[in-house]
Design an enzyme around this catalytic site. Structure first.
Site, PDB file in Angstrom:
ATOM      1  CB  SER A 262      48.716  38.350  35.448  1.00 32.06           C
ATOM      2  OG  SER A 262      48.207  37.099  35.835  1.00 32.06           O
ATOM      3  CG  HIS A 403      47.072  38.394  40.468  1.00 34.24           C
ATOM      4  ND1 HIS A 403      48.441  37.851  40.263  1.00 34.24           N
ATOM      5  CD2 HIS A 403      46.385  38.498  39.531  1.00 34.24           C
ATOM      6  CE1 HIS A 403      48.185  37.502  38.944  1.00 34.24           C
ATOM      7  NE2 HIS A 403      46.931  37.927  38.377  1.00 34.24           N
TER       8      HIS A 403
END
Ligand code: GCU
Length: 422
Positions: A262, A403
């Protein structure tokens, strides 16, 4: 990191006019609405010359690095900083004898006011020679990556949001091992790799004013539109850890793979682009400002990221928020800066915010630069199905699920490392 739940995001959007802000455009998740765009060509120089040889690419590379510094991440200060490495703890039989575990503090000799970067390093006991290593920054302190009780809790600012276990931005025991699933240390060691990590907040705490207590308080030029942002600082910190790894005889410093998830994935790509000592780069769901193409209107956009996280980028970046087509670079050129080194781009299907297809297409668009070196990057592939890794020197997968960094992701990274880096 946690994300805004859709209901909360909607509420904030509705409140924006009351807060005196222009409403944010909604995120697009419809492929039919992405629209058309023209990408800048990594293989055409600013002067309009077509790049056809690795020698010419080296010049173009310098040009592109400068464009990313001027417009996206800011200028990384070039001056050498004196470092002092202090090995504070060595456990010769960590994890039931699987590893030698070292804790090393990287101090900045000329800036005693700065806290050190505390590196946690595991080296496989089975290694017969210097070990290749995965290096990645972590989100909440070294105590979060492992359940081992003797790793000190980070004393630095930490986010209260991650896991809801911090009090007044200070770590508590509840955070121990909080993100251990993202760091399968024993699996990595059993495959013969070392693992190095440090808390990204040691370099700069991740909030708008965080730079006051990080490296950007002493390096850089805050008056410039190209002053470096937090991503630049984290990338710089990765290079300082590399400086240490080069001094450790147990580590094969020609085989350091920089990996990040990320926002830290964005920093890892920028680190790998600038610092060619990194043998390979792994981007896990780095999304906007990372692997994903900025010109695609899908998931997070430049406008959105530069509004919510302006401190990550250089001040000039925000000026492109409503005119992304004028950005002189796009993110496939960041990926091209890794060439000819191995690159892994990973997406997750449940993380449309990061634009999986935009991450894949970015890798496709870097192909020409790999070809200059006689390498196949992703090769002639279509967007793959779920959990179907593709590519050669550049690899890609779109994992099912949210995620995160999972065992599935690591299984691919280990295979990639075995095949291309070892
Ligand atoms: C937010 C941000 C992303 C970032 C992510 C993370 O969702 O919008 O750009 O990648 O946080 O770091 O988890």
């Amino acid at each position: 990191m946690t994300r805004l739940v859709p209901g909360l995001a909607l509420l904030l959007t509705l409140l924006q006019p009351a807060l005196g802000q222009a409403p944010e455009p909604p995120a697009n998740y419809d492929e039919a609405k992405v629209g058309t765009f023209t990408l800048p060509d990594p293989l055409v120089s600013k002067a309009g010359k077509r790049i056809t040889t690795p020698a010419d690419w080296q010049k173009r590379r310098t040009e592109l690095l400068q464009l990313f510094a001027d417009n996206v991440y800011g200028q990384t200060p070039a001056q050498a900083v004196k470092l002092r490495f202090q090995v504070s703890n060595v456990d010769q039989a960590a994890l039931n004898g699987l590893a030698t575990r070292k804790q090393i503090s990287i101090f900045f000799t000329d800036y005693p006011q700065l806290p050190p970067i505390d590196v946690l390093l595991y080296i496989p006991k089975s290694a017969q020679k210097p070990a290749p290593v995965f290096l990645g920054l972590n989100f909440c302190g070294n105590h979060c990556v492992t359940t081992e009780a003797d790793i000190p809790l980070s004393t630095r600012w930490v986010s209260n949001v991650i896991g809801n276990v911090s009090v007044n931005n200070r770590a508590t025991e509840k955070a121990r091992g909080l993100q251990a699933t993202r760091w399968p240390i024993e699996t990595v060691l059993k495959r013969g790799y070392a693992l190095a990590t440090a808390y990204y907040g040691d370099i700069e705490p991740d909030y708008p004013q965080g730079w006051h207590t990080g490296i950007r308080s002493v390096l850089g030029d805050t008056t410039k539109a190209s002053n470096w942002g937090a991503i630049g600082a984290w990338a710089w910190g990765l290079s300082r850890i590399m400086d240490y790894l080069q001094t450790d005889p147990a580590i094969d410093s020609k085989r350091v793979m920089v990996m990040g998830h990320s926002r830290i994935g964005k920093a890892s790509l920028w680190a790998g682009a600038q610092d060619t000592r990194f043998a390979a780069v792994i981007s896990n769901e780095s999304g906007e400002g990372g692997a994903a193409l900025a010109r695609r209107w899908y998931g997070e956009t430049l406008e959105r990221i530069s509004t919510h996280f302006p401190h990550w980028f250089c001040p000039r970046y925000t000026t492109y928020s409503k005119r992304v087509a004028e950005l002189p670079v796009d993110q496939h050129e960041l990926l091209a800066l890794i060439a000819p080194r191995p690159l892994y781009i990973a997406s997750a299907d449940g993380d449309q915010w990061s634009d999986p297809r935009g991450e894949f297409l970015s890798g496709v668009e870097a192909e020409g630069v790999y070809r200059l070196y006689g390498k196949t990057g992703l090769g002639p592939v279509r967007f793959p199905g779920l959990n179907e890794p593709v590519g050669q020197t550049v690899r890609y997968h779109n994992r099912s699920g949210k995620h995160d960094v999972t065992d599935y992701d690591w299984a691919q990274y280990l295979r990639f490392a075995d095949e291309l880096v070892r």
